[in-house]
Design a protein around this motif. Sequence first.
Motif, PDB file in Angstrom:
ATOM      1  N   LYS A   9       0.837  -1.207   0.000  1.00  0.00           N
ATOM      2  CA  LYS A   9       0.000   0.000   0.000  1.00  0.00           C
ATOM      3  C   LYS A   9       0.866   1.250   0.000  1.00  0.00           C
ATOM      4  O   LYS A   9       1.888   1.299   0.689  1.00  0.00           O
ATOM      5  N   SER A  63      -1.096  -3.689  -5.634  1.00  0.00           N
ATOM      6  CA  SER A  63      -1.392  -2.438  -4.939  1.00  0.00           C
ATOM      7  C   SER A  63      -2.721  -1.900  -5.425  1.00  0.00           C
ATOM      8  O   SER A  63      -2.958  -1.791  -6.628  1.00  0.00           O
ATOM      9  N   VAL A 102     -10.235  -4.406   0.056  1.00  0.00           N
ATOM     10  CA  VAL A 102      -8.875  -4.843  -0.301  1.00  0.00           C
ATOM     11  C   VAL A 102      -8.780  -6.360  -0.097  1.00  0.00           C
ATOM     12  O   VAL A 102      -8.192  -7.073  -0.915  1.00  0.00           O
ATOM     13  N   ALA A 124      -1.564  -1.069   7.929  1.00  0.00           N
ATOM     14  CA  ALA A 124      -1.164   0.088   7.131  1.00  0.00           C
ATOM     15  C   ALA A 124      -1.090   1.263   8.102  1.00  0.00           C
ATOM     16  O   ALA A 124      -2.021   1.470   8.887  1.00  0.00           O
TER      17      ALA A 124
END
Length: 253
Positions: A9, A63, A102, A124
């Motif tokens: 990410k 990504s 995701v 993240a």
Amino acid sequence: MARVLVGVKRVIDYAVKIRVKPDKTGVVTDGVKHSMNPFDEIAVEEAVRLKEKKIANEIVAVSCGPAQAQETLRTALAMGVDRGIHVEVSGSEYETLQPIHVSKILAKLAQDEKADIVIVGKQAIDDDSNQTAQMTAAVLDWPQGTFASKIEKGDGEITIIREIDGGLETIKVKLPAVVSADLRLNEPRYATLPNIMKAKKKPIKKVTPKDLGIDTAPRIQVISVADPPTRQAGSVLPDVDTLVAKLKEGGHV
Ligand code: AMP
């Protein structure tokens, strides 16, 4: 030999001082330095080491994000990843892209690519969700080894040492499996200039969530984003008696 899928990410660089937008809808991202999420660098490094140990034969990085996500993929390619998949999500769709989306994207790609191991970062550092590994494993109905600080390959399984509260836990999981990388798993390498040049020639495929049949309608609505309260100034007291008196005054003793 295994195929490894790694999630990378693009996030605001860890060294940037975050500023909240005046309308409290989020944080300022325009003109701000972005980098690969630090835990994802660790995930990529681990995948590359699995390839160097001849446990993996191919590494695919994924990504999900706007056009600039390709820069993050290039960094992964320069570290030793073989090819990239850019799942293009931009504008308001990206602003409301959540770990569940995701996870569904990673799960679909893991199946399409016939991956044996999916490695993502433990979290993240922008949204601090720490949900993607767990939800990806759930969507795929695969075992998971989260907060990995060591990975060893056995026959059709991997042994994972996990960082847990107050110690380490060793587990064995059958492949295919999902792993999340913790801080002590390894120290990621820097991409060398020749490898950065080589990475320019490696393929990046572009797809959209729609191509993959994934609905990105938001499940969570962000109500407001605010700065943490500023700390009040401290005071220096001359001796312990004054401290005790102050604490009594404040009702702390
Ligand atoms: P999170 O659950 O959001 O804290 O993210 C955990 C991990 O999932 C990250 O460290 C990444 O490896 C992966 N991940 C999260 N969001 C994305 C994204 N937009 N694209 C690719 N991988 C992602």
